[in-house]
Design a protein around this motif. Structure first.
Motif, PDB file in Angstrom:
ATOM      1  N   ARG A   1     -67.111  33.994  47.619  1.00  0.00           N
ATOM      2  CA  ARG A   1     -66.150  34.245  48.680  1.00  0.00           C
ATOM      3  C   ARG A   1     -65.877  33.006  49.517  1.00  0.00           C
TER       4      ARG A   1
ATOM      5  N   LEU B   1     -69.961  34.138  58.942  1.00  0.00           N
ATOM      6  CA  LEU B   1     -69.696  34.868  57.701  1.00  0.00           C
ATOM      7  C   LEU B   1     -69.688  33.925  56.508  1.00  0.00           C
ATOM      8  N   ASP B   2     -69.033  32.773  56.680  1.00  0.00           N
ATOM      9  CA  ASP B   2     -69.006  31.804  55.589  1.00  0.00           C
ATOM     10  C   ASP B   2     -70.421  31.351  55.231  1.00  0.00           C
TER      11      ASP B   2
ATOM     12  N   TYR C   1     -71.919  34.086  53.294  1.00  0.00           N
ATOM     13  CA  TYR C   1     -71.332  34.150  51.957  1.00  0.00           C
ATOM     14  C   TYR C   1     -71.790  33.003  51.065  1.00  0.00           C
ATOM     15  N   SER C   2     -72.421  31.991  51.645  1.00  0.00           N
ATOM     16  CA  SER C   2     -72.960  30.914  50.806  1.00  0.00           C
ATOM     17  C   SER C   2     -74.126  31.420  49.952  1.00  0.00           C
TER      18      SER C   2
ATOM     19  N   VAL D   1     -74.648  34.248  47.421  1.00  0.00           N
ATOM     20  CA  VAL D   1     -73.871  35.215  46.643  1.00  0.00           C
ATOM     21  C   VAL D   1     -74.829  36.322  46.199  1.00  0.00           C
TER      22      VAL D   1
ATOM     23  N   ALA E   1     -63.468  29.555  46.083  1.00  0.00           N
ATOM     24  CA  ALA E   1     -63.519  30.919  46.612  1.00  0.00           C
ATOM     25  C   ALA E   1     -62.526  31.828  45.897  1.00  0.00           C
TER      26      ALA E   1
END
Length: 395
Positions: free
Chosen positions: A71, A169-170, A173-174, A176, A197
Motif C-alpha cells: 500500500r 499509516l504509511d 503499511y511498511s 505488509v 504502491a
C-alpha cells in the motif's frame, strides 16, 4: 442232424446281436445320468431405495483468495515467511525500509508542536484584544483580524494532525501483513527490490479451511430433478478427485444462482467442502449430486452383467437349474453395484459372476450367496451436511 446244428447256431447269433443292441441302447441313458453340473454362485436379487445421481465437472476454488500488493512504495528490507507455509491473519509477511516513513512522522510531529504553539499565541491575542476593545484602546477591525488568525491556526493544527495520521499509516503499511489466514505462495519479489504502491505483486494467499466447487446444471435437468434444490446447506454432494477410485469427499450445496444463463441454458450451483491437503484450489474434480425423488430399483453386482454386442444381459436360473439369457437395461452405478431399470424383478436368481465360466442353456449346481451394496451411498443422508456445518461453526 446237420439241420438242427445250423438252427442252433443261427439262434445263438441272434441272441448275441440282441444283447449287443440292448447294451448300446442303455449306454446313452447311463451317460445322461452322469452329466456334470458346474457349481456357480447365484443370488436372489433385491430392490433398494435409491436416488438418481448426476455427475458434473468442476475446478476447485478457494473461499478467499488474495493477491498481496503493498500500500506504500519503498524497498523490501525483509521477507518474514517461508514459502508455502500456513500463516495467520495479521502476520507480517514483508517489511519495507521504514526509515523514510519514520523521518516523515518525526517531521510532522515537530510541525504539529509548532502549530499548537502558534494556536496558543493566537488565543492569547484574542483575549487581549477583547480586553482592549472594552476600554476602546483597539479598533474592532483589529479584533476581527485576531479572530481570523485564531481560526487559521486552528485549521493549521487540524491539517497537520491529518498529515501526521497519514504518515503514521504509511509507516504501519511498511509492514505488509496477511489480510486472511491460509497458505502463502512463494515470494514474487525478495529483499532489496523496490515496490510500487498498489502495483507490485508480492505473493498470493488462499484460505485453507473450505473450498468451493462450481458446476452448471442444464435447464431441463433442473426442472425435472432439482426444482427443490436451494443453497441452504441441506443438499449433500460427493466429490472425486483425479486419480481417486471413489467419491470420497462429502460436501453440501451452499449457493444456487438467481438466474439461468440465457447463453448456455444452465444454472450455476456451488458446493462447499471442508478442505484438506488433497483439496487444493485449481484442482479438477467430479461432483455427484442426487436427484430429489427416491425410487426402489433392483441392484446387482457390476460383474454379473455381460455384454453382447450392443446389449447388456445377465444369466438367471430357471426351475430346472438351467441358465437363461435375460436382456436388461442399466441405470446408475452405486459403488460396485449397478441399478437395473428393466429385465429383472426382486426374487430372480442370477449368476453372481456373470458369463465368465458359464453360458445360456448350461445346467448348473447353484450355490446361494448373499449380495449387499458396499459403502457407496444409495440415498443421500443428512449426516454429512450436519458434520460439515458443525465443523464450520467450530462446535
Amino acid at each position: 442232424m446237420k439241420k438242427s446244428l445250423v438252427t442252433i447256431a443261427i439262434l445263438g447269433c441272434l441272441a448275441y446281436l440282441t444283447g449287443c443292441s440292448e447294451s448300446h441302447a442303455e449306454a446313452p441313458q447311463a451317460q445322461q445320468t452322469k452329466v456334470f453340473k458346474q457349481p456357480i454362485d447365484v443370488a436372489s436379487v433385491k430392490a433398494y431405495p435409491v436416488q438418481a445421481w448426476f455427475t458434473y465437472t468442476s475446478r476447485l476454488e478457494a473461499v478467499e483468495f488474495v493477491q498481496l500488493r503493498p500500500r506504500v512504495s519503498g524497498n523490501i528490507a525483509k521477507v518474514n515467511f517461508e514459502e508455502g507455509q500456513q500463516v495467520n491473519q495479521g502476520d507480517v509477511l514483508f517489511t519495507l525500509d521504514q526509515r523514510p516513513f519514520m523521518v516523515r512522522v518525526a517531521e510532522l510531529e515537530a510541525l504539529l508542536a509548532n502549530s499548537h504553539a502558534q494556536l496558543l499565541q493566537a488565543k492569547n491575542d484574542v483575549k487581549r484584544a477583547s480586553r482592549l476593545l472594552a476600554s476602546k484602546s483597539i479598533s474592532e477591525e483589529e479584533v476581527e483580524h485576531r479572530h481570523s488568525l485564531l481560526a487559521q491556526q486552528q485549521a493549521n493544527v487540524q491539517a497537520t494532525k491529518a498529515k501526521l495520521e497519514a504518515a503514521k499509516l504509511d509507516l504501519a503499511y511498511s509492514e505488509v501483513k496477511a489480510p486472511i489466514s491460509g497458505i502463502v505462495s512463494r515470494a514474487e519479489l525478495t529483499k532489496g527490490n523496490t515496490v510500487q504502491a498498489g502495483v507490485s505483486l508480492l505473493t498470493h494467499l488462499v484460505s485453507d479451511d473450505y473450498v468451493y466447487a462450481y458446476f452448471d446444471i442444464n435447464e431441463r435437468t433442473w426442472h425435472q430433478h432439482f426444482s427443490q434444490l436451494k443453497g441452504d446447506k441441506q443438499t449433500n454432494v460427493v466429490m472425486q478427485m483425479l486419480g481417486e477410485q471413489g467419491f470420497n469427499h462429502a460436501g453440501v450445496v451452499d449457493f444456487v444462482d438467481n438466474r439461468i444463463d440465457t447463453d448456455t441454458g444452465t444454472l450455476r450451483v456451488r458446493a462447499l467442502f471442508k478442505a484438506d491437503e488433497q483439496l487444493k484450489p485449481g484442482s479438477f474434480a467430479r461432483i455427484r449430486v442426487a436427484a430429489n425423488e427416491i425410487q426402489k430399483q433392483v441392484l446387482v453386482p457390476e460383474k454379473a452383467i455381460g455384454t453382447d454386442l450392443k446389449n447388456r444381459f445377465v444369466l438367471v436360473t430357471d426351475e430346472h437349474d438351467v441358465l437363461q439369457y435375460r436382456l436388461v437395461k442399466l441405470g446408475e452405478r452405486y459403488g460396485k453395484m449397478r441399478a437395473i431399470t428393466h429385465g429383472l424383478e426382486p426374487g430372480d436368481k442370477i449368476a453372481v459372476n456373470g458369463p465368465a465360466r458359464v453360458g445360456p442353456g448350461m445346467p448348473v449346481a447353484p450355490q446361494l450367496v448373499e449380495i449387499e451394496p458396499d459403502n457407496a451411498a444409495l440415498v443421500m443422508s443428512e449426516q454429512a451436511a450436519k458434520t460439515l456445518l458443525l465443523a464450520k461453526r467450530g462446535e
